[in-house]
Design a protein around this motif. Structure first.
Motif, short mmCIF file in Angstrom:
data_model
loop_
_atom_site.label_atom_id
_atom_site.label_comp_id
_atom_site.label_asym_id
_atom_site.label_seq_id
_atom_site.Cartn_x
_atom_site.Cartn_y
_atom_site.Cartn_z
N VAL A 166 -29.86 -13.16 -24.05
CA VAL A 166 -29.95 -14.55 -24.47
C VAL A 166 -29.07 -15.40 -23.57
O VAL A 166 -27.88 -15.10 -23.38
CB VAL A 166 -29.51 -14.73 -25.94
N ALA A 167 -29.66 -16.45 -23.00
CA ALA A 167 -28.89 -17.32 -22.12
C ALA A 167 -27.86 -18.12 -22.91
O ALA A 167 -28.15 -18.64 -23.99
CB ALA A 167 -29.84 -18.28 -21.39
N LYS A 168 -26.66 -18.21 -22.37
CA LYS A 168 -25.60 -18.96 -23.04
C LYS A 168 -25.97 -20.44 -23.16
O LYS A 168 -25.60 -21.10 -24.14
CB LYS A 168 -24.29 -18.81 -22.26
N SER A 169 -26.72 -20.96 -22.18
CA SER A 169 -27.07 -22.38 -22.20
C SER A 169 -27.93 -22.74 -23.41
O SER A 169 -27.87 -23.85 -23.93
CB SER A 169 -27.80 -22.77 -20.91
N VAL A 170 -28.73 -21.78 -23.87
CA VAL A 170 -29.55 -22.02 -25.07
C VAL A 170 -28.65 -22.12 -26.30
O VAL A 170 -28.81 -23.01 -27.14
CB VAL A 170 -30.59 -20.90 -25.26
N MET A 171 -27.70 -21.22 -26.40
CA MET A 171 -26.80 -21.22 -27.54
C MET A 171 -25.88 -22.45 -27.54
O MET A 171 -25.43 -22.91 -28.59
CB MET A 171 -25.95 -19.94 -27.56
N LYS A 172 -25.62 -23.02 -26.36
CA LYS A 172 -24.72 -24.17 -26.26
C LYS A 172 -25.46 -25.50 -26.39
O LYS A 172 -24.83 -26.56 -26.39
CB LYS A 172 -23.96 -24.12 -24.93
N ASN A 173 -26.78 -25.46 -26.49
CA ASN A 173 -27.57 -26.69 -26.60
C ASN A 173 -27.44 -27.24 -28.02
O ASN A 173 -28.00 -26.71 -28.97
CB ASN A 173 -29.04 -26.40 -26.27
N ARG A 174 -26.72 -28.34 -28.17
CA ARG A 174 -26.47 -28.91 -29.49
C ARG A 174 -27.69 -29.63 -30.05
O ARG A 174 -27.69 -30.05 -31.22
CB ARG A 174 -25.27 -29.86 -29.43
N ASN A 175 -28.74 -29.79 -29.25
CA ASN A 175 -29.99 -30.38 -29.74
C ASN A 175 -30.88 -29.36 -30.44
O ASN A 175 -31.91 -29.71 -31.00
CB ASN A 175 -30.77 -31.03 -28.59
N LEU A 176 -30.49 -28.09 -30.37
CA LEU A 176 -31.22 -27.03 -31.06
C LEU A 176 -30.52 -26.71 -32.38
O LEU A 176 -29.30 -26.58 -32.42
CB LEU A 176 -31.27 -25.76 -30.21
N SER A 177 -31.30 -26.58 -33.44
CA SER A 177 -30.73 -26.21 -34.74
C SER A 177 -30.36 -24.73 -34.74
O SER A 177 -30.81 -23.94 -33.90
CB SER A 177 -31.75 -26.48 -35.85
N ILE A 178 -29.55 -24.34 -35.70
CA ILE A 178 -29.14 -22.95 -35.80
C ILE A 178 -30.34 -22.05 -36.10
O ILE A 178 -30.42 -20.90 -35.64
CB ILE A 178 -28.03 -22.77 -36.86
N GLU A 179 -31.31 -22.57 -36.87
CA GLU A 179 -32.52 -21.79 -37.16
C GLU A 179 -33.33 -21.53 -35.89
O GLU A 179 -33.84 -20.43 -35.67
CB GLU A 179 -33.39 -22.51 -38.19
N SER A 180 -33.47 -22.55 -35.04
CA SER A 180 -34.20 -22.38 -33.79
C SER A 180 -33.50 -21.37 -32.89
O SER A 180 -34.14 -20.54 -32.24
CB SER A 180 -34.34 -23.72 -33.06
N LYS A 181 -32.17 -21.43 -32.84
CA LYS A 181 -31.42 -20.48 -32.02
C LYS A 181 -31.58 -19.06 -32.55
O LYS A 181 -31.68 -18.11 -31.76
CB LYS A 181 -29.94 -20.87 -32.00
N ALA A 182 -31.64 -18.91 -33.88
CA ALA A 182 -31.83 -17.58 -34.47
C ALA A 182 -33.21 -17.02 -34.10
O ALA A 182 -33.33 -15.85 -33.74
CB ALA A 182 -31.67 -17.65 -35.98
N ILE A 183 -34.24 -17.86 -34.19
CA ILE A 183 -35.59 -17.41 -33.84
C ILE A 183 -35.66 -17.07 -32.36
O ILE A 183 -36.25 -16.05 -31.97
CB ILE A 183 -36.62 -18.50 -34.21
N TYR A 184 -35.05 -17.91 -31.53
CA TYR A 184 -35.05 -17.65 -30.08
C TYR A 184 -34.34 -16.32 -29.78
O TYR A 184 -34.85 -15.50 -29.01
CB TYR A 184 -34.37 -18.79 -29.35
N ALA A 185 -33.17 -16.11 -30.38
CA ALA A 185 -32.43 -14.87 -30.15
C ALA A 185 -33.23 -13.67 -30.65
O ALA A 185 -33.23 -12.60 -30.01
CB ALA A 185 -31.07 -14.94 -30.84
N TYR A 186 -33.92 -13.83 -31.77
CA TYR A 186 -34.75 -12.74 -32.31
C TYR A 186 -35.84 -12.37 -31.32
O TYR A 186 -36.06 -11.19 -31.02
CB TYR A 186 -35.35 -13.16 -33.64
N LEU A 187 -36.56 -13.38 -30.80
CA LEU A 187 -37.63 -13.12 -29.84
C LEU A 187 -37.07 -12.46 -28.59
O LEU A 187 -37.68 -11.54 -28.03
CB LEU A 187 -38.36 -14.42 -29.50
N ARG A 188 -35.92 -12.94 -28.14
CA ARG A 188 -35.29 -12.35 -26.96
C ARG A 188 -34.92 -10.89 -27.20
O ARG A 188 -35.00 -10.06 -26.29
CB ARG A 188 -34.04 -13.15 -26.58
#
Length: 275
Positions: free
Chosen positions: A20-42
Motif C-alpha cells: 500500500v502506497a503511503k501517499s494513499v494513506m496520507k491523503n486526507r481527502n480519502l475517508s477511512i472507509e475508502s482507505k480500508a477498502i483500498y488496503a484490502y484490495l491491495r
C-alpha cells in the motif's frame, strides 16, 4: 516468568499480501472507509496491481454493508485510485477485476462540483463508465483531465424495481444483490448495442416470462436467453417477438404435410380388434 509476544511475519503473510502506497494513506481527502477498502484490495494484489475478491467477501471481511461498500468504492473510483473491469463467467455470473493504477493525477482545480468518471494520464485511461455525458475537458500541464457530470456510476438496484417485482412474484426467489448487479450489467450491455434503458428492462422481464412459461425459474436460464439476444443484437421485445414468429413459421414450413387421403390417427379409438 514473564511471557513475551512474538509477531511472526511468515504466518501473517501465509494467506497472501500486497503493498500500500503511503501517499494513499496520507491523503486526507480519502475517508477511512475508502482507505480500508483500498488496503484490502491491495492485500489481494500480491506483487501486481490487480485483485478480484468478490463484493460479498469484501463486505464480510470488513464487516460493512453492501451499500456502505458501494459508497466508498465510488469515492476511490472518483479519485482515480481504482478502476473496475467486469468479466462475465461461463456460469452466467460476473466478477469484478479491480486495478489500482500506479499513477494517479491529483490536482486542485476549481471547476465546480463534478463527478470524475474518466481519468486520462498520459496514454492510460482509468475508467468505470463509458458515458461521457456533459463532459468537460481541461488541460493541466501536459496531462489531460476528462471530467464528467455523470451521476450514474453505480446504479445497482436503482432502476430494477420492475425486474425485482416480477422476479420475486413469479417463483424465482428473493432477488439477491449479486443478481441485481448482473441484471444491471445486462442493462448496460444492451444499452451498448443501442437499446434504451426501458427497452433493456423490458427484455429482462420478457426473458423471465419465457423462463416461467418453460417452468425453469432460474437466473442462469434467463441469462442464457439474454446472451442469445445480445449476440443477435436484438434491442427491443418487438424484435424478439418478430424473430420468434419467423422461427415458428419456418418450423411449420419444414414439417411434412399430411396427404389428403391419409386418416387422422388422432381421432381413432382403440376398440376390439380394430388394431
Amino acid at each position: 516468568m514473564s511471557e513475551t509476544n512474538e509477531l511472526v511475519f511468515n504466518q501473517l503473510m501465509a494467506n497472501g499480501y500486497g503493498t500500500v502506497a503511503k501517499s494513499v494513506m496520507k491523503n486526507r481527502n480519502l475517508s477511512i472507509e475508502s482507505k480500508a477498502i483500498y488496503a484490502y484490495l491491495r492485500s489481494y494484489s500480491g506483487g501486481g496491481n490487480t485483485a478480484f475478491p468478490s463484493r460479498e467477501l469484501i463486505c464480510h471481511d470488513l464487516n460493512i454493508s453492501i451499500n456502505r461498500f458501494n459508497k466508498y468504492k465510488n469515492e476511490l473510483l472518483k479519485q482515480g485510485y481504482i478502476t473496475i473491469h467486469r468479466q462475465r463467467l461461463e456460469n452466467g455470473f460476473s466478477k469484478n477485476i479491480y486495478t489500482m493504477p500506479e499513477t494517479v493525477c491529483i490536482q486542485n482545480v476549481d471547476i465546480g462540483i463534478v463527478d470524475i468518471g474518466k481519468l486520462y494520464i498520459g496514454n492510460e485511461y482509468t475508467n468505470k463508465n463509458s458515458l461521457n455525458k456533459n463532459s468537460l475537458n481541461k488541460n493541466i500541464g501536459n496531462k489531460s483531465l476528462l471530467l464528467t457530470s455523470n451521476n450514474n456510476i453505480d446504479s445497482e438496484g436503482g432502476s430494477l424495481k420492475e425486474v425485482q417485482t416480477f422476479y420475486e412474484n413469479n417463483g424465482f426467489g428473493t432477488l439477491s444483490s449479486k443478481t441485481i448487479q448482473d441484471f444491471n450489467y445486462w442493462i448496460d450491455d444492451f444499452k451498448k448495442i443501442g437499446a434504451g434503458e426501458q427497452d433493456a428492462i423490458d427484455l429482462i422481464i420478457h426473458a423471465m416470462k419465457l423462463a416461467v412459461d418453460n417452468s425453469v425459474r432460474k437466473y442462469s436460464y434467463v441469462n442464457s436467453i439474454l446472451k442469445n439476444w445480445e449476440q443477435k443484437r436484438l434491442i427491443t421485445v418487438e424484435q424478439v417477438e418478430a424473430m420468434e414468429k419467423e422461427r415458428e413459421q419456418t418450423k411449420q414450413r419444414q414439417q411434412p404435410h399430411r396427404a389428403s387421403n391419409m386418416p387422422d390417427y388422432s381421432t381413432w379409438v382403440k376398440t376390439g380388434d380394430d388394431f
